[in-house]
Design an enzyme around this catalytic site. Structure first.
Site, mmCIF file in Angstrom:
data_model
loop_
_atom_site.group_PDB
_atom_site.id
_atom_site.type_symbol
_atom_site.label_atom_id
_atom_site.label_comp_id
_atom_site.label_asym_id
_atom_site.label_seq_id
_atom_site.Cartn_x
_atom_site.Cartn_y
_atom_site.Cartn_z
ATOM 1 N N GLY A 99 33.824 46.003 32.742
ATOM 2 C CA GLY A 99 32.544 45.665 32.145
ATOM 3 C C GLY A 99 32.651 44.462 31.216
ATOM 4 O O GLY A 99 31.726 43.654 31.124
ATOM 5 N N SER A 154 30.260 49.271 34.542
ATOM 6 C CA SER A 154 31.537 49.606 35.146
ATOM 7 C C SER A 154 31.559 51.077 35.535
ATOM 8 O O SER A 154 31.211 51.942 34.724
ATOM 9 C CB SER A 154 32.661 49.294 34.153
ATOM 10 O OG SER A 154 33.893 49.719 34.686
ATOM 11 N N HIS A 173 33.813 53.169 35.686
ATOM 12 C CA HIS A 173 34.684 54.088 34.938
ATOM 13 C C HIS A 173 33.907 54.841 33.863
ATOM 14 O O HIS A 173 34.412 55.796 33.284
ATOM 15 C CB HIS A 173 35.913 53.383 34.364
ATOM 16 C CG HIS A 173 35.657 52.469 33.197
ATOM 17 N ND1 HIS A 173 35.359 52.926 31.946
ATOM 18 C CD2 HIS A 173 35.687 51.124 33.098
ATOM 19 C CE1 HIS A 173 35.194 51.895 31.119
ATOM 20 N NE2 HIS A 173 35.386 50.790 31.801
ATOM 21 N N THR A 177 42.754 38.329 43.891
ATOM 22 C CA THR A 177 42.823 39.414 44.862
ATOM 23 C C THR A 177 41.998 40.602 44.388
ATOM 24 O O THR A 177 42.195 41.112 43.292
ATOM 25 C CB THR A 177 44.290 39.826 45.081
ATOM 26 O OG1 THR A 177 44.975 38.710 45.648
ATOM 27 C CG2 THR A 177 44.386 41.002 46.037
ATOM 28 N N CYS A 217 38.428 52.196 9.384
ATOM 29 C CA CYS A 217 39.814 52.636 9.446
ATOM 30 C C CYS A 217 40.309 52.807 10.871
ATOM 31 O O CYS A 217 41.495 52.747 11.134
ATOM 32 C CB CYS A 217 39.976 53.972 8.715
ATOM 33 S SG CYS A 217 39.831 53.790 6.952
HETATM 34 C C1 LIG Z 1 27.691 48.354 26.197
HETATM 35 C C2 LIG Z 1 29.056 47.990 26.663
HETATM 36 N N1 LIG Z 1 29.274 46.786 27.185
HETATM 37 C C3 LIG Z 1 30.484 46.400 27.627
HETATM 38 C C4 LIG Z 1 31.574 47.232 27.557
HETATM 39 C C5 LIG Z 1 32.914 46.770 28.050
HETATM 40 O O1 LIG Z 1 33.240 47.375 29.252
HETATM 41 P P1 LIG Z 1 34.740 47.688 29.718
HETATM 42 O O2 LIG Z 1 35.273 48.705 28.794
HETATM 43 O O3 LIG Z 1 34.563 48.212 31.105
HETATM 44 O O4 LIG Z 1 35.506 46.429 29.701
HETATM 45 C C6 LIG Z 1 31.419 48.496 26.999
HETATM 46 C C7 LIG Z 1 32.582 49.388 26.894
HETATM 47 O O5 LIG Z 1 32.542 50.496 26.554
HETATM 48 C C8 LIG Z 1 30.134 48.897 26.563
HETATM 49 O O6 LIG Z 1 29.932 50.106 26.039
HETATM 50 C C1 LIG Z 2 51.672 31.315 43.652
HETATM 51 C C2 LIG Z 2 50.458 32.155 43.431
HETATM 52 N N1 LIG Z 2 49.833 32.109 42.254
HETATM 53 C C3 LIG Z 2 48.737 32.862 42.004
HETATM 54 C C4 LIG Z 2 48.213 33.714 42.938
HETATM 55 C C5 LIG Z 2 46.993 34.524 42.635
HETATM 56 O O1 LIG Z 2 47.311 35.861 42.419
HETATM 57 P P1 LIG Z 2 46.361 37.094 42.740
HETATM 58 O O2 LIG Z 2 46.160 37.119 44.211
HETATM 59 O O3 LIG Z 2 47.097 38.271 42.229
HETATM 60 O O4 LIG Z 2 45.079 36.877 42.017
HETATM 61 C C6 LIG Z 2 48.832 33.795 44.192
HETATM 62 C C7 LIG Z 2 48.264 34.689 45.213
HETATM 63 O O5 LIG Z 2 48.750 34.912 46.258
HETATM 64 C C8 LIG Z 2 49.989 33.010 44.442
HETATM 65 O O6 LIG Z 2 50.611 33.082 45.615
#
Ligand SMILES: Cc1ncc(COP(=O)(O)O)c(C=O)c1O
Ligand SMILES: Cc1ncc(COP(=O)(O)O)c(C=O)c1O
Lengths: 421, 138, 421, 138
Positions: free
Chosen positions: C72, C200, C202, C238, C328
């Protein structure tokens, strides 16, 4: 039908034991590491363990130098932009090699729109960067040098240790994209003199959904995804706990099994290349010969007179999964910028096929691929006007020139009315 | 994996795997060879024309799966048509007959149209009497 | 010991059926959706299915309006920065509510460093934004209005539909962060008049590691994580296939079960608040009363005269997991900016406790929490100098003022030498 | 979950759950109440002093777990010390005796030191004869 997976550069299956390690973190230990109660603290411990394991894979001094992102691409973006933004006042110049992955290249292009300038250090015909060229590109405004460890397309191993000495001498942070090497070749961040290193465990039998950025204290970075104070304030957002946990174990296993995995794929790489070379004429290996200058997982081939997508499709129909850097398979209709950077003739870039090996490939599979691929090449060449025109002497071969006929590129330009790009 | 997943639909895959009319025509009456600047594909179509009608059509293609399928389908479609009919052939016919192509691959069907037109042009050049009858299309 | 999880705002356990749906995508269908062979095409189909399911959850017109990110937070960053960068030439002014999540607030602050200006629209004491204040904040340089659907801290439901009418009238793209509502309240992007929406899975029993950004054609965005051309060029890297697949099914289930889940938690919310109110004096509910203006999952409480972390720890020891917005418990030692924005007295912000309900909580659990929490409050108050000073008339209560004594804040400032922040 | 995970170590958790010396001293000889501007915590320590020695120490704390544990530990440590010894009391003693605190929570131990010093100061103010003997620490 036989299934042979020769596209390990794009994906690797998760190890069953890694899956088991991840499993409790979906339903049982589902907490958020930011939470201060049991559920949060338990997964916090798990993240710590993963960090320690990943630090070990790359010989980092401390697990506090390990930051988790969502993938290799994001890690590369964070390395480049994070350093650039953090050092904006010191200078706005970057040095990168010409064959970096698009995640680096396009991050740099984005920064260029915001006022940064970049020097792209060229590579030789094998794709190697010369340390002295890097040295020559550094100015007093340079805040980052980025050279990958292994090229994702053509498997070239870069002289990162030498480049690390150059950057250390000049006092410029050094970022090494190790996505195509981590888990397969030893990555020692200290020996490399790297201040930032990125990679992703999904390249070595770990899960998708997690990327790693190593960063030591000599490189200042700021966050590029803003929000909460996860990952020591360097990456906001709820951590993908199961993937991080899995990435940790996959790293530990990769470190342990590296010698056997590497020698296994190296033997297959040799067998595959020699088998193909013996069976198929006018076939070119791009990048260095198998050996100390090439990652043992990768073969990048150009099959002259036929185009890459047709080869890929035909192989797929025969159960063999490969990739291609031809323009027809890219969403942008452009050939891989790596093939352009090594000066590969357009005719050969079009016929590009990339085979990447994994620990589970076998000799039998390799033999099947050699057999099948040579059959496919014969069939596609029979369909190709270029093969006919080569045989009749209208055009010449780039791989093994005969001295007869004009070049493919000239011919292609004359029939299309424009030079190919 | 039990199911089969393909990049193109069944018709395109069939024409890619079992191309119709692949090859050259000996003593062709018209030959067209064109290239796509966009991606580097090259397509060649040769025609046998008798009594103003396309008796045979063959192709050779250097290009991706959809380029091969497009030329296969184009030669199928064009056989038996008159020159006049063929002059107004459009890539859309290829796309439709193939049951559609991915957007990024439409240019392959355009290439097939262009190769066919180039072959017709070649024929017309050698047979100025035809040009007199159908000047608009050339 | 009993375990009661009352921190569903931070995490939810994955549904077993979602886990089963994800399972094949780890080891069997492990391909990369960018690959053109069997392995890639299979997972491409799976992503498409997830997109369709997610589009249904929020009543998007088309699954092509759904983009996947890592969480998110990243979705919020992409919405804010992606629109800002895409419209840089049109104007550099943003309008956000004062109680947005840090992922929005800190994205905006980052842009401010790069030359954007922002108007932060204040909220009332219940945390509500007034549509006319939004209207008043929009200038001809405004390229985005961001108001969340439900506040993550205090559960306030914003009048997004009215605000959507304002933005539509003014022709300014409208971004609604639905992270705290999606899966629990109906989210209808069309009825809201939203051009961008983030959330999100989750948060509603889906996996970590995936975020969603809905974006329709009326809002131009550019990518903020650069690299390959995944997600229609809007998000490189990816794809986290198993998480996306899981997010899809979790969304489908959430849509189906929304009425029953919502009424279940609403009943518990009422029971919990009424039970606590009856047992504990000097307890304040922050945000609107349970009802149409408050999300049914959330209770945000301030227990006067004691601090939040101690309450949280004590509850944890009794097996009850909660959160707190007290300074805190925050890594920055600052109280939640939401509590500050509603003008909550510092004394009450310090005593903050957030309880968020889920579909598996039971009445028995709620009764246990009421019992346990009131015991804990009594114990902590016995330890607190503030309680003693209140009882002896040195300071007064904010929740139920007696007219005797000075304010807690004055007292705190006098003993610490500085006003609290 | 079988294992128990805690934010603080066992000693801190023990002092948080079972605080020693919680409460007030009737007719205290010195009382110190201080607040942390950083986070809003408030701590009060009262002392019973006899013959230049701290006979009893009690605390009340409005603050997080580590603040409560720090004041509990500080009062434990200080009992029996002479005023002179107590004057040089440092928060590090609290941290060490607790077996460590998270970095962000070190200020809680500082608050305990300050509360103690304030209580001593209060005592000294009421007993100028002591101030004459140990002027440096005040
Ligand atoms: C209102 C709101 N926006 C954004 C986020 C950020 O999402 P994420 O925790 O999936 O990065 C949260 C997370 O709890 C949220 O409550
Ligand atoms: C040399 C190199 N750098 C960066 C990336 C990007 O990584 P990802 O696919 O995990 O986003 C790749 C992907 O194959 C890569 O081969």
């Amino acid at each position: 039908m036989r299934h042979v997976f020769l596209d390990h550069q794009s994906a690797t299956p998760l190890l069953p034991e890694v899956f088991e390690e991840m499993r409790p973190f979906f339903m049982e230990a589902f907490g958020n590491p930011s939470s201060l109660h049991q559920h949060g603290l338990r997964v916090r411990d798990a993240l710590k363990k993963a960090r320690v394991r990943i630090a070990a894979l790359i010989n980092a001094e401390s697990d506090e130098e390990i930051f988790f992102t969502s993938d290799g691409t994001e890690s590369a973006n964070l390395a480049i932009k994070g350093v650039a933004y953090a050092n904006e006042r010191r200078g706005k110049h970057l040095v990168v090699s010409a064959t970096e992955h698009p995640s680096v290249m396009n991050s740099v292009e984005f920064l260029e729109k915001q006022g940064w300038t970049t020097t792209r250090v060229p590579v030789d015909s094998q794709g190697r960067v010369k340390p002295e060229h890097v040295a020559g590109a550094i100015t007093d405004k340079t805040v980052l040098v980025a050279v990958h460890h292994v090229n994702h397309d053509i498997g070239t191993i870069q002289p990162v240790q030498e480049i690390g000495r150059v950057t250390a001498e000049k006092g410029v942070p050094f970022y090494v994209d190790c996505e195509a090497s981590a888990g397969w070749l030893p990555v020692d961040v200290q020996a490399m003199g790297a201040n930032l290193v990125s990679f992703s465990p999904h390249r070595y039998y770990g899960p998708k959904g997690v990327g790693v950025l190593y960063r030591n204290r000599k490189a200042r970075i700021v966050s590029i995804i803003h929000g909460g104070v996860q990952e020591g304030g360097r990456r906001a957002g709820t951590e993908n706990v199961p993937a991080i946990v899995g990435g940790g174990l996959a790293s530990e296993i990769a470190l342990r099994e590296m010698p056997s995995r590497a020698s296994h794929v190296a033997a297959l790489q040799k067998r595959l290349w020699e088998g193909l070379k013996a069976r198929i004429q006018y076939l070119k290996l791009n990048g260095p010969e198998p050996g100390p200058e090439r990652v043992p997982t990768n073969l990048n081939l150009s099959t002259e007179f036929i185009e890459g997508e047709g080869q890929l499709l035909s192989l797929d129909i025969s159960g063999i999964a490969v990739a291609s850097g031809s323009s027809c398979v890219s969403k942008s209709l452009k050939i891989s910028h790596v093939l352009a950077a090594i000066g590969l003739d357009h005719a050969l870039a079009q016929g590009n096929i990339i085979m990447t090996l994994g620990k589970d490939n076998t000799e039998e599979e390799i033999d099947y691929v050699i057999e099948t691929f040579s059959r496919i090449v014969t069939k596609l060449r029979a369909m190709s006007p270029m093969w006919e025109e080569f045989e009749s002497g209208v055009i010449d071969s780039v791989v093994r020139p005969t001295g007869r006929g004009k070049s493919f590129s000239d011919h292609a330009a004359s029939v299309s009315g424009k030079p190919a790009h | 994996m039990s199911e089969t997943y393909t990049l193109y639909n069944q018709t395109v895959m069939d024409h890619f795997q079992n191309p119709r009319n692949m090859g050259d025509i000996k003593d062709a009456d018209g030959i067209g060879e064109v290239g796509a600047a966009a991606c580097g594909d090259i397509m060649k179509i040769s025609l046998k024309i008798k009594n103003g009608r396309i008796e045979d059509a063959r192709f050779k293609t250097f290009g991706c799966g959809s380029a091969i399928a497009s030329s296969s389908m184009a030669t199928e479609l064009i056989k038996g048509r008159t020159i006049e009919e063929a002059m107004s052939f459009s890539n859309q016919e290829v796309v439709d007959a193939l049951g559609g192509l991915p957007p990024v691959k439409i240019h392959c069907s355009v290439l097939a149209e262009e190769a066919l037109k180039a072959a017709l042009e070649d024929y017309v050049k050698k047979h100025p009497e035809v040009a007199a009858k159908a000047p608009a299309a050339v």
